[in-house]
Design an enzyme around this catalytic site. Structure first.
Site, short mmCIF file in Angstrom:
data_model
loop_
_atom_site.label_atom_id
_atom_site.label_comp_id
_atom_site.label_asym_id
_atom_site.label_seq_id
_atom_site.Cartn_x
_atom_site.Cartn_y
_atom_site.Cartn_z
N TYR A 126 -3.86 -0.09 9.79
CA TYR A 126 -3.69 -0.50 8.39
C TYR A 126 -2.26 -0.22 7.92
O TYR A 126 -1.62 -1.07 7.29
CB TYR A 126 -4.70 0.26 7.53
CG TYR A 126 -4.67 -0.12 6.07
CD1 TYR A 126 -5.29 -1.29 5.63
CD2 TYR A 126 -4.04 0.68 5.13
CE1 TYR A 126 -5.28 -1.64 4.29
CE2 TYR A 126 -4.03 0.34 3.79
CZ TYR A 126 -4.65 -0.82 3.37
OH TYR A 126 -4.63 -1.17 2.05
N SER B 40 0.84 -1.20 0.00
CA SER B 40 0.00 0.00 0.00
C SER B 40 0.87 1.24 0.00
O SER B 40 2.04 1.20 0.40
CB SER B 40 -0.90 -0.01 1.25
OG SER B 40 -1.55 1.23 1.45
#
Length: 258
Positions: free
Chosen positions: A163, A150
């Site tokens: 996250y 990510s």
């Protein structure tokens, strides 16, 4: 007819791909891409309707796909999953770890349950799923593991502390997988997607100003379209990338370059 040079590098005919998170979003699109390149595909996810839609679309395009319905957030019988996957088309030699969750909690609001859920699905599941599939890849003499990292593997975004921690872990997990298994012909690499329209990014694309902000943050000047993932997906799954391992490669329009 002899295999063409391009096919020798990038055709996935005769290969078996297992894709987690295949019922929607990036996982679903990557599963379809791998099928179009010739692989037989096993989709793994919790939602049966999304998996059946994937299987149907692959069949309509002349490919072969089957589904394994499983809640990976609650799974701990990894050997059972490997056995179930192997019974379908034979041992998978491509693994795409695309299942993930982003609870978008502010740091002060993160709970132990939310933290553990995020770290388990985004970081633990990719490792343990790969671990049980590696023996089959080793027997075949080759394999390709593709993790999904990510932008938050590298930089912080608001309400993303759990996250971001999990996706930062994915980058190091990818390198460690490469160190552990590449001598057996098994490569491990990760893709860093930019902002693509998926369920996980619905809060971004539901806000025109925010979506425009992220588009402007890229070097290219737009957010991602699913087709932007196709070339990298096939490349990292194919023989043409057999000497590339432990790498984290961006498909993010130059977001991290600015």
């Amino acid at each position: 007819m002899p295999e063409s040079f391009i096919d020798s590098l990038f055709s996935l005919k005769g290969r078996v791909a297992l894709v987690s998170g295949a019922s929607s979003g990036i996982g679903r699109h990557m599963a379809l891409t791998l099928s179009r390149a010739g692989a037989e595909v096993i989709g793994m996810a919790r939602r049966a309707d999304g998996l059946q839609s994937l299987v149907n679309e692959v069949a309509e395009n002349g490919g072969r796909a089957e589904a394994i319905g499983v809640d990976l957030a609650a799974e701990d019988d990894w050997a059972r999953l490997a056995e179930a996957a192997t019974e379908i088309f034979g041992a998978p030699d491509i693994l795409v770890n695309a299942a993930g969750v982003n609870l978008r909690q502010a740091a002060d609001d993160v709970t132990p349950d939310g933290w553990n859920q995020t770290l388990h699905l985004n970081l633990s599941v990719p490792f343990f799923l790969a671990q049980v599939l590696v023996p089959g890849m080793r027997d075949k003499g080759s394999g390709n593991i593709i993790n999904i990292a990510s932008l938050q593997s590298y930089r912080a975004f608001a309400n993303g502390i759990a996250y971001g921690a999990s996706k930062g872990g994915v980058t190091q997990l990818t390198r460690a997988m490469a160190e552990a298994w590449s001598s057996h012909g098994i490569t491990a690499n990760a893709i860093v997607p930019g902002f693509f329209p998926t369920e996980l990014t619905a809060p971004v694309f539901g806000d025109d100003d925010l979506a425009a902000h992220h588009a402007a943050a890229t070097a290219i000047g737009r957010n991602g379209e699913m087709s932007d993932l196709d070339g990298l997906t096939v490349f990292l799954a194919a023989r043409g990338s057999s000497y590339i391992t432990g790498q984290v490669i961006g498909a993010e329009g130059g977001y991290l370059a600015k």
